[in-house]
Design an enzyme around this catalytic site. Structure first.
Site, PDB file in Angstrom:
ATOM      1  N   ARG A   1       0.665  -1.118   0.112  1.00  0.00           N
ATOM      2  CA  ARG A   1       0.077  -0.016  -0.038  1.00  0.00           C
ATOM      3  C   ARG A   1       0.908   1.242  -0.074  1.00  0.00           C
ATOM      4  O   ARG A   1       0.390   2.268   0.791  1.00  0.00           O
ATOM      5  CB  ARG A   1      -0.956  -0.037   1.091  1.00  0.00           C
ATOM      6  CG  ARG A   1      -2.045  -1.226   1.090  1.00  0.00           C
ATOM      7  CD  ARG A   1      -3.041  -1.046   0.152  1.00  0.00           C
ATOM      8  NE  ARG A   1      -3.752  -2.210   0.188  1.00  0.00           N
ATOM      9  CZ  ARG A   1      -3.488  -3.381  -0.444  1.00  0.00           C
ATOM     10  NH1 ARG A   1      -2.477  -3.390  -1.313  1.00  0.00           N
ATOM     11  NH2 ARG A   1      -4.395  -4.505  -0.504  1.00  0.00           N
TER      12      ARG A   1
ATOM     13  N   CYS B   1      -9.983   0.584   4.375  1.00  0.00           N
ATOM     14  CA  CYS B   1      -9.347   0.247   5.307  1.00  0.00           C
ATOM     15  C   CYS B   1      -8.426   1.353   5.807  1.00  0.00           C
ATOM     16  O   CYS B   1      -7.670   1.821   4.966  1.00  0.00           O
ATOM     17  CB  CYS B   1      -8.527  -1.141   5.068  1.00  0.00           C
ATOM     18  SG  CYS B   1      -9.656  -2.517   5.104  1.00  0.00           S
TER      19      CYS B   1
ATOM     20  N   GLU C   1      -3.008   3.618   7.091  1.00  0.00           N
ATOM     21  CA  GLU C   1      -3.012   3.534   5.404  1.00  0.00           C
ATOM     22  C   GLU C   1      -3.424   4.874   4.691  1.00  0.00           C
ATOM     23  O   GLU C   1      -2.906   5.218   3.805  1.00  0.00           O
ATOM     24  CB  GLU C   1      -3.762   2.265   5.022  1.00  0.00           C
ATOM     25  CG  GLU C   1      -3.643   1.965   3.672  1.00  0.00           C
ATOM     26  CD  GLU C   1      -4.576   0.703   3.153  1.00  0.00           C
ATOM     27  OE1 GLU C   1      -4.691  -0.296   4.066  1.00  0.00           O
ATOM     28  OE2 GLU C   1      -5.278   0.722   2.395  1.00  0.00           O
TER      29      GLU C   1
HETATM   30  C1  LIG Z   1     -15.372   1.919   0.587  1.00  0.00           C
HETATM   31  C2  LIG Z   1     -13.872   1.762   0.216  1.00  0.00           C
HETATM   32  C3  LIG Z   1     -13.355   0.644  -0.112  1.00  0.00           C
HETATM   33  C4  LIG Z   1     -11.882   0.653  -0.431  1.00  0.00           C
HETATM   34  N1  LIG Z   1     -11.206  -0.687  -0.583  1.00  0.00           N
HETATM   35  C5  LIG Z   1      -9.904  -0.519  -0.928  1.00  0.00           C
HETATM   36  C6  LIG Z   1      -9.068  -2.034  -1.237  1.00  0.00           C
HETATM   37  O1  LIG Z   1      -9.885  -2.627  -1.223  1.00  0.00           O
HETATM   38  N2  LIG Z   1      -7.881  -1.794  -1.314  1.00  0.00           N
HETATM   39  C7  LIG Z   1      -7.127  -0.711  -1.451  1.00  0.00           C
HETATM   40  O2  LIG Z   1      -5.985  -0.644  -1.675  1.00  0.00           O
HETATM   41  N3  LIG Z   1      -7.767   0.398  -1.297  1.00  0.00           N
HETATM   42  C8  LIG Z   1      -9.164   0.584  -0.997  1.00  0.00           C
HETATM   43  N4  LIG Z   1      -9.680   1.771  -0.755  1.00  0.00           N
HETATM   44  C9  LIG Z   1      -8.914   2.790  -0.707  1.00  0.00           C
HETATM   45  C10 LIG Z   1      -8.904   3.775  -1.972  1.00  0.00           C
HETATM   46  O3  LIG Z   1      -9.928   3.368  -2.818  1.00  0.00           O
HETATM   47  C11 LIG Z   1      -7.436   3.226  -2.804  1.00  0.00           C
HETATM   48  O4  LIG Z   1      -6.515   3.548  -2.109  1.00  0.00           O
HETATM   49  C12 LIG Z   1      -7.722   3.786  -4.198  1.00  0.00           C
HETATM   50  O5  LIG Z   1      -6.696   3.334  -4.950  1.00  0.00           O
HETATM   51  C13 LIG Z   1      -7.091   5.277  -4.236  1.00  0.00           C
HETATM   52  O6  LIG Z   1      -7.484   6.057  -5.345  1.00  0.00           O
HETATM   53  P1  LIG Z   1      -7.899   7.615  -5.686  1.00  0.00           P
HETATM   54  O7  LIG Z   1      -7.825   7.953  -6.913  1.00  0.00           O
HETATM   55  O8  LIG Z   1      -9.165   7.668  -4.811  1.00  0.00           O
HETATM   56  O9  LIG Z   1      -6.672   8.311  -4.763  1.00  0.00           O
HETATM   57  P2  LIG Z   1      -6.621   9.510  -3.981  1.00  0.00           P
HETATM   58  O10 LIG Z   1      -7.327   9.283  -2.548  1.00  0.00           O
HETATM   59  O11 LIG Z   1      -7.095  10.588  -4.578  1.00  0.00           O
HETATM   60  O12 LIG Z   1      -5.501   9.689  -3.797  1.00  0.00           O
HETATM   61  C14 LIG Z   1      -4.236   8.971  -3.109  1.00  0.00           C
HETATM   62  C15 LIG Z   1      -2.825   9.047  -3.047  1.00  0.00           C
HETATM   63  O13 LIG Z   1      -2.713   9.127  -4.330  1.00  0.00           O
HETATM   64  C16 LIG Z   1      -1.861  10.387  -5.105  1.00  0.00           C
HETATM   65  N5  LIG Z   1      -2.552  10.267  -6.269  1.00  0.00           N
HETATM   66  C17 LIG Z   1      -3.816  10.249  -6.867  1.00  0.00           C
HETATM   67  N6  LIG Z   1      -3.723  10.443  -8.147  1.00  0.00           N
HETATM   68  C18 LIG Z   1      -2.691  10.489  -8.664  1.00  0.00           C
HETATM   69  C19 LIG Z   1      -1.765  10.562  -9.808  1.00  0.00           C
HETATM   70  N7  LIG Z   1      -2.735  10.564 -11.022  1.00  0.00           N
HETATM   71  N8  LIG Z   1      -0.422  10.595  -9.910  1.00  0.00           N
HETATM   72  C20 LIG Z   1       0.174  10.587  -8.717  1.00  0.00           C
HETATM   73  N9  LIG Z   1      -0.579  10.524  -7.589  1.00  0.00           N
HETATM   74  C21 LIG Z   1      -1.928  10.533  -7.624  1.00  0.00           C
HETATM   75  C22 LIG Z   1      -2.536  11.549  -4.098  1.00  0.00           C
HETATM   76  O14 LIG Z   1      -1.855  12.621  -4.177  1.00  0.00           O
HETATM   77  C23 LIG Z   1      -2.603  10.504  -2.839  1.00  0.00           C
HETATM   78  O15 LIG Z   1      -1.322  10.685  -2.337  1.00  0.00           O
HETATM   79  C24 LIG Z   1     -11.106   1.799  -0.449  1.00  0.00           C
HETATM   80  C25 LIG Z   1     -11.706   2.985  -0.230  1.00  0.00           C
HETATM   81  C26 LIG Z   1     -12.956   3.035   0.082  1.00  0.00           C
HETATM   82  C27 LIG Z   1     -13.766   4.559   0.408  1.00  0.00           C
END
Ligand SMILES: Cc1cc2nc3c(=O)[nH]c(=O)nc-3n(C[C@H](O)[C@H](O)[C@H](O)COP(=O)(O)OP(=O)(O)OC[C@H]3O[C@@H](n4cnc5c(N)ncnc54)[C@H](O)[C@@H]3O)c2cc1C
Length: 315
Positions: free
Chosen positions: A179, A230, A304
């Site tokens: 992660r 999580c 996380e």
């Molecule tokens: C209901 C729910 C269930 C979830 N289940 C899981 C799971 O099973 N497994 C898991 O791993 N995670 C899970 N997550 C957490 C989350 O969805 C993941 O970590 C997801 O991949 C984050 O993507 P995001 O685009 O929303 O990133 P954001 O939350 O927008 O950003 C996260 C990080 O990534 C960076 N970032 C975003 N986009 C870019 C880009 N284009 N270039 C560089 N950096 C970038 C941001 O600056 C930040 O540091 C869950 C979340 C929720 C709400």
């Protein structure tokens, strides 16, 4: 400096707002305002913004994808926040000639992407089913489930580095860990990803994605409730990966609340914002859980979910 940037964005006709509420852009709905919020409408606008920011020394900035793994401070965050382009990328995912790899924009959302994968016979990414957010965000945090993560399938990426250079990098550049990657707390941006896929038929891919989603729906809180997934990483106990949720549950903390922040009844590693939860509440609940687990199990849980300070620093 923020006002000058806002002026430049307006002249470029790139949507932005000053002193904007950030919570509506986050799954957790936790955060106050940010000094400048930029909403590029295309990949070209996103690149222009990132290069402008890289050339503006001393201006804190960060990119957000789906906002599903991040919470901001309650006050004013003195930073520029760049959202993923709202519109679908001009070029959709592209399967390479041998069918073993594909290219996809980092701003694309995971779930429409999986539907595309099924329709185009690109298998092996079904572990993303039900994980909210974008592919760029998934790469930045090395998102995963069911024993697989982005690190297992990423072949390379096009990025913008902190100096504003567009570069093609290989997977090693991400320094993936559980992660975590060099982008999670870093400042560069992932523009596009190249992923390894396994040819499979549509029904097989769609069936696996549905099965994974159904598993999650049975065990996790409903998606309509505000959370960031999580909250703590699963720790190693005597060298063995242990469920953080199970440890929290064993401490009797299910449904424990601080203000409007509460441990979910369905899964103790999900913290829910029941409506008006603040960053301060979240930090208090986090410390309460960490202290209880440390006292009972001798394990210090590691967060996380990403926090953003009022100086615009991710930690
Ligand atoms: C209901 C729910 C269930 C979830 N289940 C899981 C799971 O099973 N497994 C898991 O791993 N995670 C899970 N997550 C957490 C989350 O969805 C993941 O970590 C997801 O991949 C984050 O993507 P995001 O685009 O929303 O990133 P954001 O939350 O927008 O950003 C996260 C990080 O990534 C960076 N970032 C975003 N986009 C870019 C880009 N284009 N270039 C560089 N950096 C970038 C941001 O600056 C930040 O540091 C869950 C979340 C929720 C709400």
């Amino acid at each position: 400096m923020f006002a000058a940037l806002a002026g430049w964005l307006r002249r470029q006709q790139i949507p932005c707002s000053e002193d904007a509420a950030i919570a509506p852009h986050l799954y957790f709905r936790i955060g106050g305002t940010v000094r400048l919020l930029v909403s590029p409408e295309s990949g070209a606008q996103r690149l222009a913004v990132l290069q402008k920011l890289a050339a503006a020394p001393g201006v804190p900035w960060l990119v957000i994808g789906g906002g599903s793994n991040i919470a901001f401070s309650d006050g004013l965050t003195r930073a520029v926040v760049v959202l993923a382009p709202a519109a679908a990328p001009a070029t959709g995912p592209r399967l390479e000639a041998d069918g073993q790899a594909l290219q996809v924009d980092g701003g694309m959302r995971n779930q429409p992407f999986l539907a595309w994968c099924a329709a185009n016979g690109a298998g092996g990414l079904e572990f993303l089913s039900g994980i909210p957010g974008t592919l760029g965000g998934a790469a930045a945090v090395n998102a995963g489930a069911f024993g697989r993560s982005i690190a297992d399938v990423l072949l390379g990426a096009d990025i913008v580095d902190e100096q504003g250079n567009v570069r093609a990098v290989d997977a090693g550049h991400f320094a993936f860990r559980y992660r975590d990657s060099s982008f999670k707390l870093g400042r560069g941006a992932v523009l596009a990803l190249r992923l390894r896929v396994t040819p499979a038929d549509e029904a097989q891919i769609a069936g696996k994605a549905r099965e994974n989603l159904e598993y999650r729906l049975r065990r996790h809180p409903p998606y309509r409730l505000a959370s960031a997934g999580c909250f703590f990483k699963n720790p190693l106990a005597a060298g063995v990966k242990t469920s953080a949720g199970k440890l929290i549950e064993e401490c009797g903390l299910k449904e424990t609340a601080v203000g409007d922040l509460a441990v979910a009844a369905e899964h103790a590693n999900f913290l829910l914002n029941r409506g008006r939860g603040t960053f301060a509440d979240l930090q208090r609940l986090e410390e309460k859980i960490r202290a209880a687990v440390a006292a009972r199990c001798g394990i210090v849980l590691e967060r996380e979910v990403i926090y953003v300070s009022e100086d615009g620093v991710k930690y």
